[in-house]
Design a protein around this motif. Structure first.
Motif, PDB file in Angstrom:
ATOM      1  N   ARG A 250      53.015  25.050  61.642  1.00 52.87           N
ATOM      2  CA  ARG A 250      51.600  25.550  61.362  1.00 52.87           C
ATOM      3  C   ARG A 250      50.789  24.801  62.284  1.00 52.87           C
ATOM      4  N   VAL A 251      50.869  23.569  62.762  1.00 53.33           N
ATOM      5  CA  VAL A 251      50.061  22.853  63.621  1.00 53.33           C
ATOM      6  C   VAL A 251      50.870  21.987  64.964  1.00 53.33           C
ATOM      7  N   LYS A 252      50.150  22.031  65.846  1.00 53.15           N
ATOM      8  CA  LYS A 252      50.781  21.387  67.111  1.00 53.15           C
ATOM      9  C   LYS A 252      50.039  20.214  67.219  1.00 53.15           C
ATOM     10  N   ILE A 253      50.642  19.063  67.289  1.00 54.99           N
ATOM     11  CA  ILE A 253      50.155  17.662  67.830  1.00 54.99           C
ATOM     12  C   ILE A 253      51.047  17.226  69.034  1.00 54.99           C
ATOM     13  N   GLU A 275      55.543  20.780  58.417  1.00 56.72           N
ATOM     14  CA  GLU A 275      54.530  21.904  59.436  1.00 56.72           C
ATOM     15  C   GLU A 275      53.925  21.326  60.449  1.00 56.72           C
ATOM     16  N   VAL A 276      54.571  20.302  61.207  1.00 56.47           N
ATOM     17  CA  VAL A 276      53.937  19.750  62.204  1.00 56.47           C
ATOM     18  C   VAL A 276      54.852  20.147  63.305  1.00 56.47           C
ATOM     19  N   ASP A 277      54.568  20.533  64.498  1.00 57.11           N
ATOM     20  CA  ASP A 277      55.246  20.829  65.697  1.00 57.11           C
ATOM     21  C   ASP A 277      54.880  19.575  66.768  1.00 57.11           C
ATOM     22  N   PHE A 278      55.526  18.372  66.667  1.00 56.82           N
ATOM     23  CA  PHE A 278      55.137  17.175  67.457  1.00 56.82           C
ATOM     24  C   PHE A 278      55.783  17.087  68.728  1.00 56.82           C
ATOM     25  N   ALA A 279      55.061  16.548  69.806  1.00 63.00           N
ATOM     26  CA  ALA A 279      55.527  16.532  71.238  1.00 63.00           C
ATOM     27  C   ALA A 279      54.875  15.519  71.985  1.00 63.00           C
ATOM     28  N   PHE A 280      55.703  14.633  72.481  1.00 60.65           N
ATOM     29  CA  PHE A 280      55.116  13.759  73.790  1.00 60.65           C
ATOM     30  C   PHE A 280      54.926  14.659  75.120  1.00 60.65           C
ATOM     31  N   VAL A 281      54.055  14.551  75.882  1.00 58.39           N
ATOM     32  CA  VAL A 281      53.745  15.352  77.054  1.00 58.39           C
ATOM     33  C   VAL A 281      54.150  14.706  78.180  1.00 58.39           C
TER      34      VAL A 281
END
Length: 488
Positions: A250-253, A275-281
């Motif tokens: 649902r959301v990208k952080i 519901e969170v797509d989380f990633a370190f860039v």
């Protein structure tokens, strides 16, 4: 009192997790257990109940022991500020910035203090489980060592050596350590364990027999790949290289990986949210244009990492993100970067200097020599409760502080929110830990949280790991090596 030291054939072989699991295992048996690491190097630090800071791995191990963390559990902490220098923390307090060469020449002078902290823990417990650092087989670092065999011999603590089979050549790693160690150091090792085995353990029976034949060390067991370890806070930044984005939810952080990123484990609760797509860039990669929230994390060197952020072009990405209506949260050093300016007149985190900030909050920061180290509880402005900690240098001032992000239980405020409410920051770490606070923060993005407190998730993982080690290791042999008397 009984003690056991877990050393490894290298870094990232799983020492921290094994110590945490063994701490919980013996605590579950009714023993009073304490963790200890003579010297740690990490920018992920935890605040202790006695007003200091230690490596987060030892704070996790204290949780495993069901006891509050104290400065004696990690009396020497090095927090890298550059490739050749680090801030030195001694018993929880800053003791200057040391270049690597100078520290190598002088660290032996800390050994008596380190052993004294260990004795303090021994006096209050049935068992102390000690974690080494890196590998004792790095014989070029043996002179003046306080982290591995230097400590083990000074304190008279028997050692069990860990080999990581997942990275391969585990027989060579263990037998090689036996070959290169000084005979007196070698005599401190009473046994070995294998870590991170996948599949049928009987397939490595011959390998374990070969290690015993070549070293005469006791085989204390082989741990499987511990999936529950993923639910524990990570201490070393090496783990960030292995984290990849999940499927679009649902959301990208996203969190940009600053060169001196600190306390990044506080974002672990976001990684588990359904519901969170989380990633370190990683460096060299632009911030994704479809991110809903960009979090600027803490850093050990704010001005240097602000320059690093600009060198990646992330300042341009961030400005575009805000123009598109995206949200930004700055934590600690990230909060400082969001302001109009940062000054370090005393050279607290590097050479004295100053630089314009990102200009997304109307505040400015001056770094100061005094360090704030405190456990913090309170409520977000919306009313949801949080439990966190503060660990920073610097004084921040400006009009946007009139719109704080949190109110502490003592009535004081922390942080700032922009006039449009889309950019916010605070010094408090750990805002995502409690389910209620995380629920409130994710609701602003249109996501529903699972509402689980991170402490409960970690506690369950520790029990799961303890059970796995109970089944995989020869616990009675480990207890005998540690000097534990058999209880009726």
């Amino acid at each position: 009192m009984a003690a056991l030291m877990i050393q490894g054939c290298g870094s990232d072989v799983g020492k921290s997790v094994l110590v945490a699991g063994l701490c919980r295992l013996f605590a579950n048996r009714g023993l009073t257990v304490r963790p200890f690491k003579p010297q740690n190097m990490s920018n992920n630090a935890a605040v202790t109940v006695d007003g200091g800071e230690i490596g987060r791995a030892q704070a996790l191990q204290a949780i495993a022991c069901r006891t509050p963390a104290t400065v004696h559990m990690n009396p020497v902490l090095l927090k890298p500020q550059s490739d050749v220098g680090a801030q030195l923390i001694v018993r929880g307090q800053m003791a200057g910035t040391w270049q690597a060469r100078a520290y190598q020449d002088r660290k032996a002078g800390l050994l008596d203090m380190v052993v004294d902290s260990f004795r303090i823990l021994q006096a209050e417990s049935d068992l102390v489980i000690v974690e080494g650092a890196g590998s004792p087989a790095e014989t070029n670092l043996r002179a003046g060592d306080i982290a591995n065999m230097g400590f083990a011999r000074a304190a008279g603590v028997p050692v069990v050596l860990v080999g990581d089979i997942d990275r391969g050549h585990v027989i060579a790693a263990l037998v090689g350590a036996h070959a290169v160690l000084d005979p007196q150091d070698r005599d401190m090792i009473a046994g070995f364990v294998i870590n991170k085995f996948r599949g049928d353990p009987s397939l490595f029976d011959e390998g374990r027999t070969e290690i015993v034949r070549r070293t005469s060390w006791a085989d204390c067991g082989m741990a499987p790949w511990l999936a529950a370890a993923r639910r524990l806070p990570a201490e070393d930044a090496v783990v960030l290289d292995r984290l990849t984005p999940g499927e679009r939810r649902r959301v990208k952080i996203v969190v940009p990986m600053l060169s001196r990123i600190a306390n990044f484990d506080e974002f672990d609760p976001l990684r588990t949210e359904p519901e969170v797509d989380f990633a370190f860039v990683p460096p060299g990669t632009p911030l994704p244009g479809d991110a809903d929230l960009v979090i600027l994390p803490g850093t050990k060197a704010t001005l240097a990492d602000l320059a690093f952020l600009r060198a990646q072009g992330w300042d341009i990405d961030l400005a575009a993100h805000v123009r598109r209506g995206g949200r930004v949260l700055g934590v600690c050093g990230g909060f400082q970067m969001l302001g109009r300016a940062i000054a370090d007149p005393l050279g607290v985190e590097g050479p004295p200097g100053q630089a314009p900030g990102l200009g997304l909050l109307d505040v400015a920061t001056t770094l100061t020599a005094d360090k704030v180290l405190t456990l913090t509880t309170g409520r977000l402005i919306g009313g949801s409760r949080f439990e966190g900690y503060e660990i920073h240098v610097g004084r921040t001032e400006g009009p946007d502080l009139a719109r704080p992000l949190v109110i502490r239980d003592d009535g004081t405020a922390d942080g700032a929110i922009s006039a449009d409410g889309r950019v916010m920051g605070a010094y408090v770490h750990g805002l995502f830990g409690l389910g209620a606070a995380r629920t409130a923060l994710l609701a602003t993005l249109g996501a529903v949280s699972d509402g689980i407190d991170e402490n409960a998730r970690v506690d369950a993982a520790l029990d799961e790991i303890a059970l796995a080690l109970e089944q995989a290791f020869d616990i009675e042999r480990l207890a005998a090596i540690a000097g534990l008397e058999r209880r009726p």
